[in-house]
Enzyme design. Structure first.
Site, PDB file in Angstrom:
ATOM      1  N   HIS A  90       0.854  -1.201   0.000  1.00 44.29           N
ATOM      2  CA  HIS A  90       0.000   0.000   0.000  1.00 44.29           C
ATOM      3  C   HIS A  90       0.881   1.239   0.000  1.00 44.29           C
ATOM      4  CE1 HIS A  90       0.506   0.962   4.353  1.00 44.29           C
ATOM      5  NE2 HIS A  90       0.474  -0.346   4.549  1.00 44.29           N
ATOM      6  N   ASP A  92      -0.456   4.375   0.762  1.00 39.75           N
ATOM      7  CA  ASP A  92      -0.901   5.360   1.734  1.00 39.75           C
ATOM      8  C   ASP A  92      -0.143   5.150   3.041  1.00 39.75           C
ATOM      9  OD1 ASP A  92      -2.487   2.911   2.230  1.00 39.75           O
ATOM     10  OD2 ASP A  92      -3.466   4.119   3.778  1.00 39.75           O
ATOM     11  N   GLU A 156      -5.175   1.625   3.068  1.00 42.15           N
ATOM     12  CA  GLU A 156      -5.048   0.548   4.052  1.00 42.15           C
ATOM     13  C   GLU A 156      -4.992   1.080   5.481  1.00 42.15           C
ATOM     14  OE1 GLU A 156      -3.250  -2.336   6.755  1.00 42.15           O
ATOM     15  OE2 GLU A 156      -2.397  -0.401   6.165  1.00 42.15           O
TER      16      GLU A 156
END
Length: 451
Positions: A90, A92, A156
């Site tokens: 991920h 983020d 996430e």
């Protein structure tokens, strides 16, 4: 690391990896658009998509997921008839928290004492770079022997479930024979570890109201019900005297039968201050990996600076509950909400709202993919045997993928060892771990293709 063509290639690619991780860390890609510009997350997503295209991935797409964020997908075809492996990371990140607490700026990758510091360096932008290094090493040494799909999630850390719902609506997209989740980590630096269980998670916002408006504490204090005091009592009720989680009706006595976690080592890893006791009872591994854990993530109340002598009319908190394998996260949410409501004193008005949830996960460690990974890690980490550990954190997508693809094998590896300090100030990644795990992933793909 022993001499190996794949290892030599990865070693030669580390300067490029540092440059790329520097570029990716620079994006303030926190998927909370009330705090950080959405354009920062979009910039990171486009960077990931461009990197996949450069590596020859096909069907690269920015997927608009139902929570308003984007996940990045791409497919790299392998030999005809080959198995398919899905690689997950991920892009983020968690907010930087107190930027003043960072020794160097959180969104500038900085080398210090042999580690690379920056938000997302380990969790999990470094995981995406790990996937790139592994694939590049294979290309330079005979080619990628499997079909590869990559999915890089955009939310996430927020637990809002956008990619989970997208996958459920497009079940063919992420189908694979094996899934490698690059978002966990070794038990400690230099000890190769796969994560065999994950706690699930639920987050609940609780609000307490007692008055139509704030009142002067000298004129009304002592009889007027204080909403902040009521909230403090409610939050305190979530823990037993020893600090262990005590949500009414929620089992909290399970034990862990895998890798042990020495208490003194945990104190060092967690940087517990001298004289301060650990909370809970029994083995540390029991508390971290087999039992629920409640945490108050934030409270809305007046700051000390600028506070006025007032009885508070309303107060709010965000509560996280980590849920161990064997417990349904939805049921745990109901128990948490019921507990908060039941323990609110003085007839105060209370409301609760669930804002995120993910189920716990347990892997089948007897599968062929685990054998292939153990052999790969033995080469990447000479003299070390692969270990199995739990993780207190949650990756909600794991259960979604396990439900969608029940025949798929799921392995969890990554860069988030204790020194990485993920979710805290001064997050960092060990470049040696990035290098070794990239080698391990590349060799795993070779081993898995040959089985």
């Amino acid at each position: 690391m022993s001499s190996n063509p794949v290892a030599e290639t990865v070693a030669s690619l580390m300067p490029t990896a540092r440059t790329e991780l520097t570029e990716l860390v620079a994006f303030q890609s926190v998927a909370d658009f009330d705090q950080f510009p959405k354009s920062e997350s979009e910039g990171a997503a486009n960077w990931v998509a461009d990197a996949l295209r450069t590596e020859g991935f096909q069907d690269v797409a920015l997927l608009d997921t139902p929570d308003g964020t984007q996940s990045v997908y791409g497919c790299l075809p392998g030999p005809e008839g080959a198995k398919t492996v899905l690689l997950y990371a991920h892009y983020d990140v968690q907010p930087p928290l107190d930027e003043a607490g960072w020794t160097t700026p959180p969104f500038e990758l900085t080398e210090r004492d042999g580690r690379w510091y920056g938000r997302g360096a380990a969790d999990c932008k470094g995981g995406f770079i790990m996937h790139l290094l592994a694939l590049r090493a294979l290309k330079a040494n005979g080619g990628v022997p499997v079909h590869v799909k990559v999915i890089a999630e955009g939310s996430e850390e927020q637990g809002t479930g956008g990619l989970e719902r997208y996958a459920e609506e497009h079940p063919e997209l992420l189908a694979a024979d094996t899934i490698v989740i690059g978002d966990t980590g070794n038990f400690r630096v230099g000890l190769p570890t796969v994560t065999s269980t994950l706690r699930g998670m639920t987050m609940v916002r609780v609000r307490i109201d007692t008055l139509e408006g704030n009142l002067h504490s000298g004129q009304f204090g002592g009889a007027a019900p204080d909403a902040l005091a009521a909230l403090i009592r409610v939050l305190d009720s979530l823990r037993a005297k020893d600090g262990s989680t005590a949500v009414d009706g929620l089992a909290a006595h399970a034990t862990w039968d895998g890798l042990a976690y020495d208490e003194e080592q945990f104190r060092q890893d967690a940087k517990v201050l001298d004289g301060v006791e650990l909370i809970g009872s029994d083995a540390v591994a029991d508390r971290l990996w087999a039992r629920p854990a409640v945490t108050v993530l934030g409270i809305d109340c007046p700051p000390v600076v600028g506070a006025t002598p007032s009885v508070q009319a309303g107060a709010r908190a965000l509560v996280s509950l980590r849920v161990p394998p064997g417990v349904d996260a939805a049921e745990a949410t109901k128990l948490l909400q019921a507990h908060l409501e039941a323990h609110t004193p003085w007839g105060a008005r209370v409301s609760t709202e669930q804002i995120g949830q993910g189920q716990p996960f347990s892997a089948d460690t007897t599968s062929p993919a685990y054998t292939a990974m153990a052999d790969a890690m033995a080469v990447a980490y000479p003299g070390q045997e692969m270990q199995y550990a739990g993780q207190g954190g949650s990756i909600p997508l794991c259960n979604t993928l396990a439900a969608l693809y029940p025949q798929a094998e799921i392995l969890l590896i990554g860069l988030s060892e204790p020194e990485a300090r993920i979710h805290a100030v001064n997050e960092s990644v060990s470049p040696e771990e990035l290098e070794r795990l990239s080698v391990a992933e590349a060799l795993f793909l070779q081993n898995y293709a040959a089985n």
